[in-house]
Design an enzyme around this catalytic site. Structure first.
Site: not given
Length: 323
Positions: A298-300
């Site tokens: 995902g994002h991180f």
């Protein structure tokens, strides 16, 4: 490391690559070569505020600037820095309002991406970083690209991780923020308060991640404690509104890519809903030689895919940047 072992290490990763021609199995040490790096935690005053930064590596090494995203800080790079600092001078600042930097009242300090780019520029000048590569993530992308427009000759390379520069990358997640951009109304501003709530901070770390046991809960506890400081919500809401000023600069960012052709590594969490995969592919229009990797996260991405990303980053820097 032998070429065979490097190939096994890379092949074992869950990485999706658009063009095999862009993959290089270099004889590059990866996680096994973790340096015993000393990280220095420093602050310097810029525009009346104390700006915190992490610094590690040889003073005469090629400079790598790590630019963090929302809602975190240079803390997001805590595990990557030691893997680079044996050879590279690594500088990772916290923007005002984030991490350990000062967070003055939003009515007395300009919280904007242009101002942040100026502050990072001043910091790098003070530190004598005349040329540098940049790791660009989330908010760090428009900050870094604004810096590149100011000093195109200083940029030696880019590592892009879920950092947008194309209209295709602004999708459904941004609809409430777009409503605020359009109206500027208090009700639309307050509707964005959910973006600094604990459940959203945790979501940014956990959504799109297959194995949640690889994500330390310290991440969202740390970030939320800083978000919850008095006055910080208004700082973040000001920045959500100012993000609209980045979009008109996209054509200039893209022209920089085409004209300067900086060596570029793209390592992108393909399950990210904030800066989704649709924002990653357009980079190849302007940077067709970029090394491109979509990661199943995902994002991180650094939180659960460091073991995949670090070899890619080291190989890229060692081949394209180090002299």
């Amino acid at each position: 490391m032998s070429r065979t072992l490097a190939a096994v290490l890379f092949a074992s990763a869950s990485i999706f690559i658009t063009t095999p021609a862009n993959v290089v199995f270099a004889e590059t040490p990866a996680i096994a070569q973790q340096a015993s790096a000393t990280i220095h935690y420093r602050s310097t005053k810029i525009d009346g505020v104390n700006v915190f930064y992490r610094e590690a590596g040889p003073a005469d090494g090629p400079v790598v600037v790590l630019l963090h995203g929302f809602p975190t800080s240079s803390h997001m790079f805590r595990n990557l820095i030691p893997l680079l600092a044996d050879r590279y001078r690594v500088i990772a600042p916290d923007y005002p309002g984030f991490g350990q930097s000062d967070a003055p009242d939003h009515t007395k300090f300009e919280y904007s991406f242009g101002h942040y780019a100026d502050i990072v520029d001043t910091l790098l000048t003070k530190l004598g970083a005349a040329k540098y590569s940049m790791y660009l993530m989330d908010y760090g992308a428009p900050i870094g690209y604004r810096l590149a427009l100011k000093h195109p000759d200083r940029v030696t390379g880019m590592i892009v991780q879920n950092g947008n520069a194309y209209d295709e990358g602004i999708r459904d997640f941004w609809n409430p923020i777009r409503a605020y951009w359009k109206s500027g109304a208090t009700k639309d501003r307050e509707a964005l308060s959910v973006l600094v709530a604990p459940e959203t901070t945790k979501f940014q770390y956990t959504d799109g991640v297959k194995d949640l046991t690889r994500i330390s809960p310290d991440n969202w506890v740390h970030d939320q404690a800083l978000l919850d400081r008095p006055g910080n919500k208004d700082i973040q809401l000001d920045l959500f509104y100012d993000y609209r000023t980045n979009l008109p600069l996209y054509p200039q960012f893209q022209a920089f890519f085409r004209d300067r052709k900086p060596p570029t590594l793209i390592v992108w969490g393909k399950n990210d809903k904030i800066f989704p995969e649709e924002g990653a592919h357009p980079y190849l229009r302007d940077l067709p030689d970029a090394e491109f990797h979509l990661l199943d996260t995902g994002h991180f991405a650094l939180e659960d895919k460091l073991d995949e990303m670090a070899p890619l980053i080291r190989s890229f820097l060692d081949r394209k940047i180090a002299k």
